[in-house]
Structure formats: structure tokens, C-alpha cells
Design a protein around this motif. Sequence first.
Motif, PDB file in Angstrom:
ATOM      1  N   CYS A  84      88.315  98.334  54.732  1.00  0.00           N
ATOM      2  CA  CYS A  84      87.569  98.234  56.022  1.00  0.00           C
ATOM      3  C   CYS A  84      87.554  96.561  56.541  1.00  0.00           C
ATOM      4  O   CYS A  84      87.234  95.887  55.408  1.00  0.00           O
ATOM      5  CB  CYS A  84      86.087  98.820  56.045  1.00  0.00           C
ATOM      6  N   GLU A  85      87.734  96.537  57.446  1.00  0.00           N
ATOM      7  CA  GLU A  85      87.603  95.086  58.167  1.00  0.00           C
ATOM      8  C   GLU A  85      86.663  95.129  59.528  1.00  0.00           C
ATOM      9  O   GLU A  85      86.864  95.901  60.280  1.00  0.00           O
ATOM     10  CB  GLU A  85      88.878  94.435  58.346  1.00  0.00           C
ATOM     11  N   VAL A  86      85.929  94.313  59.393  1.00  0.00           N
ATOM     12  CA  VAL A  86      84.956  94.271  60.507  1.00  0.00           C
ATOM     13  C   VAL A  86      85.495  93.257  61.560  1.00  0.00           C
ATOM     14  O   VAL A  86      85.464  91.965  61.403  1.00  0.00           O
ATOM     15  CB  VAL A  86      83.381  94.155  60.440  1.00  0.00           C
ATOM     16  N   HIS A  87      85.800  93.528  62.979  1.00  0.00           N
ATOM     17  CA  HIS A  87      86.071  92.712  63.947  1.00  0.00           C
ATOM     18  C   HIS A  87      84.838  92.601  65.123  1.00  0.00           C
ATOM     19  O   HIS A  87      84.467  93.520  65.514  1.00  0.00           O
ATOM     20  CB  HIS A  87      87.400  93.102  64.720  1.00  0.00           C
ATOM     21  N   THR A  88      84.407  91.433  65.168  1.00  0.00           N
ATOM     22  CA  THR A  88      83.152  91.067  66.233  1.00  0.00           C
ATOM     23  C   THR A  88      83.963  90.522  67.364  1.00  0.00           C
ATOM     24  O   THR A  88      85.017  90.017  67.379  1.00  0.00           O
ATOM     25  CB  THR A  88      82.219  90.338  65.421  1.00  0.00           C
ATOM     26  N   GLY A  89      83.068  90.599  68.266  1.00  0.00           N
ATOM     27  CA  GLY A  89      83.561  89.910  69.754  1.00  0.00           C
ATOM     28  C   GLY A  89      83.696  88.341  69.634  1.00  0.00           C
ATOM     29  O   GLY A  89      83.258  87.773  68.529  1.00  0.00           O
ATOM     30  N   TYR A  90      83.887  87.969  70.579  1.00  0.00           N
ATOM     31  CA  TYR A  90      83.820  86.520  70.682  1.00  0.00           C
ATOM     32  C   TYR A  90      82.462  85.974  70.587  1.00  0.00           C
ATOM     33  O   TYR A  90      81.467  86.311  71.171  1.00  0.00           O
ATOM     34  CB  TYR A  90      84.149  85.926  72.273  1.00  0.00           C
ATOM     35  N   SER A  91      82.258  84.708  69.484  1.00  0.00           N
ATOM     36  CA  SER A  91      80.811  84.445  69.272  1.00  0.00           C
ATOM     37  C   SER A  91      80.751  83.083  69.883  1.00  0.00           C
ATOM     38  O   SER A  91      79.340  82.848  69.867  1.00  0.00           O
ATOM     39  CB  SER A  91      80.629  84.448  67.853  1.00  0.00           C
ATOM     40  N   GLY A  92      81.849  82.288  70.299  1.00  0.00           N
ATOM     41  CA  GLY A  92      81.504  80.979  70.907  1.00  0.00           C
ATOM     42  C   GLY A  92      81.496  80.185  69.973  1.00  0.00           C
ATOM     43  O   GLY A  92      81.423  78.805  70.096  1.00  0.00           O
ATOM     44  N   ARG A  93      81.682  80.330  68.528  1.00  0.00           N
ATOM     45  CA  ARG A  93      81.500  79.340  67.657  1.00  0.00           C
ATOM     46  C   ARG A  93      82.600  79.445  66.536  1.00  0.00           C
ATOM     47  O   ARG A  93      82.904  80.711  66.279  1.00  0.00           O
ATOM     48  CB  ARG A  93      80.115  79.420  66.828  1.00  0.00           C
ATOM     49  N   SER A  94      82.913  78.611  66.028  1.00  0.00           N
ATOM     50  CA  SER A  94      84.364  78.423  64.842  1.00  0.00           C
ATOM     51  C   SER A  94      83.274  78.827  63.595  1.00  0.00           C
ATOM     52  O   SER A  94      82.163  78.813  63.487  1.00  0.00           O
ATOM     53  CB  SER A  94      84.689  77.324  64.844  1.00  0.00           C
ATOM     54  N   SER A  95      84.072  78.891  62.299  1.00  0.00           N
ATOM     55  CA  SER A  95      83.393  79.090  61.342  1.00  0.00           C
ATOM     56  C   SER A  95      82.480  77.999  60.472  1.00  0.00           C
ATOM     57  O   SER A  95      81.774  78.351  59.896  1.00  0.00           O
ATOM     58  CB  SER A  95      84.501  79.460  60.198  1.00  0.00           C
ATOM     59  N   ASN A  96      82.812  76.902  61.010  1.00  0.00           N
ATOM     60  CA  ASN A  96      81.991  75.845  60.665  1.00  0.00           C
ATOM     61  C   ASN A  96      80.772  75.460  61.713  1.00  0.00           C
ATOM     62  O   ASN A  96      80.022  74.479  61.629  1.00  0.00           O
ATOM     63  CB  ASN A  96      82.827  74.467  60.546  1.00  0.00           C
ATOM     64  N   GLY A  97      80.582  76.309  62.712  1.00  0.00           N
ATOM     65  CA  GLY A  97      79.457  76.140  63.456  1.00  0.00           C
ATOM     66  C   GLY A  97      79.540  75.409  64.930  1.00  0.00           C
ATOM     67  O   GLY A  97      78.763  75.586  65.354  1.00  0.00           O
ATOM     68  N   LYS A  98      80.901  74.829  64.784  1.00  0.00           N
ATOM     69  CA  LYS A  98      80.963  74.026  66.172  1.00  0.00           C
ATOM     70  C   LYS A  98      81.566  75.037  67.440  1.00  0.00           C
ATOM     71  O   LYS A  98      81.890  76.059  66.937  1.00  0.00           O
ATOM     72  CB  LYS A  98      81.886  72.993  66.017  1.00  0.00           C
ATOM     73  N   SER A  99      81.104  74.449  68.529  1.00  0.00           N
ATOM     74  CA  SER A  99      81.553  75.532  69.708  1.00  0.00           C
ATOM     75  C   SER A  99      83.128  75.260  69.937  1.00  0.00           C
ATOM     76  O   SER A  99      83.656  74.187  69.668  1.00  0.00           O
ATOM     77  CB  SER A  99      80.901  75.158  70.718  1.00  0.00           C
ATOM     78  N   ILE A 100      83.866  76.463  70.324  1.00  0.00           N
ATOM     79  CA  ILE A 100      85.187  76.403  70.362  1.00  0.00           C
ATOM     80  C   ILE A 100      85.508  76.439  71.921  1.00  0.00           C
ATOM     81  O   ILE A 100      84.818  76.879  72.928  1.00  0.00           O
ATOM     82  CB  ILE A 100      85.844  77.830  69.960  1.00  0.00           C
ATOM     83  N   PRO A 101      86.337  75.241  72.440  1.00  0.00           N
ATOM     84  CA  PRO A 101      86.614  75.114  73.932  1.00  0.00           C
ATOM     85  C   PRO A 101      87.068  76.457  74.551  1.00  0.00           C
ATOM     86  O   PRO A 101      87.710  77.325  73.750  1.00  0.00           O
ATOM     87  CB  PRO A 101      87.533  74.084  73.827  1.00  0.00           C
ATOM     88  N   PRO A 102      86.856  76.731  75.895  1.00  0.00           N
ATOM     89  CA  PRO A 102      87.296  77.994  76.391  1.00  0.00           C
ATOM     90  C   PRO A 102      88.610  78.155  76.423  1.00  0.00           C
ATOM     91  O   PRO A 102      89.275  79.191  75.999  1.00  0.00           O
ATOM     92  CB  PRO A 102      86.663  77.677  77.988  1.00  0.00           C
ATOM     93  N   GLY A 103      89.558  77.003  76.523  1.00  0.00           N
ATOM     94  CA  GLY A 103      90.984  77.199  76.411  1.00  0.00           C
ATOM     95  C   GLY A 103      91.380  77.511  74.912  1.00  0.00           C
ATOM     96  O   GLY A 103      92.419  78.332  74.888  1.00  0.00           O
TER      97      GLY A 103
END
Length: 59
Positions: free
Chosen positions: A20-39
Motif C-alpha cells: 500500500c502506498e498513500v498519495h496525498t494531494g499537493y501540500s505546497g511544501r517539500s520534504s524539508n519544509g520549504k515552500s515549492i514554487p508554483p512552476g
Amino acid sequence: MKTIKIFAALVVFSFSLISCEVHTGYSGRSSNGKSIPPGQAKKIYGTKSAKPFAPGQNK
């Protein structure tokens, strides 16, 4: 014969839980907690527009 069927059922059940693998929606943050730019989020999720990922563009 009954124990073989029970054992096989347990093996199949355990493999189904392991795979089983859980896919979540877009959280707006990367794995290190920083925000991902929209592009960059657009590239990751393969959409044509970055509008859904830009907080100022949501209606």
C-alpha cells in the motif's frame, strides 16, 4: 490442506498491506519544509497551468 489455504491467505493479505502506498494531494511544501514554487509544482504534477499552485491565484 486447510492450513495451506489459511497460510496462503495470510501471505496474500500481508503482501497487500505492505504494498500500500498513500498519495496525498499537493501540500505546497517539500520534504524539508520549504515552500515549492508554483512552476516547480506544475512540473512535478504534470499540469499545464501553475495557477492552482499559486496562492494568490486561487479564487
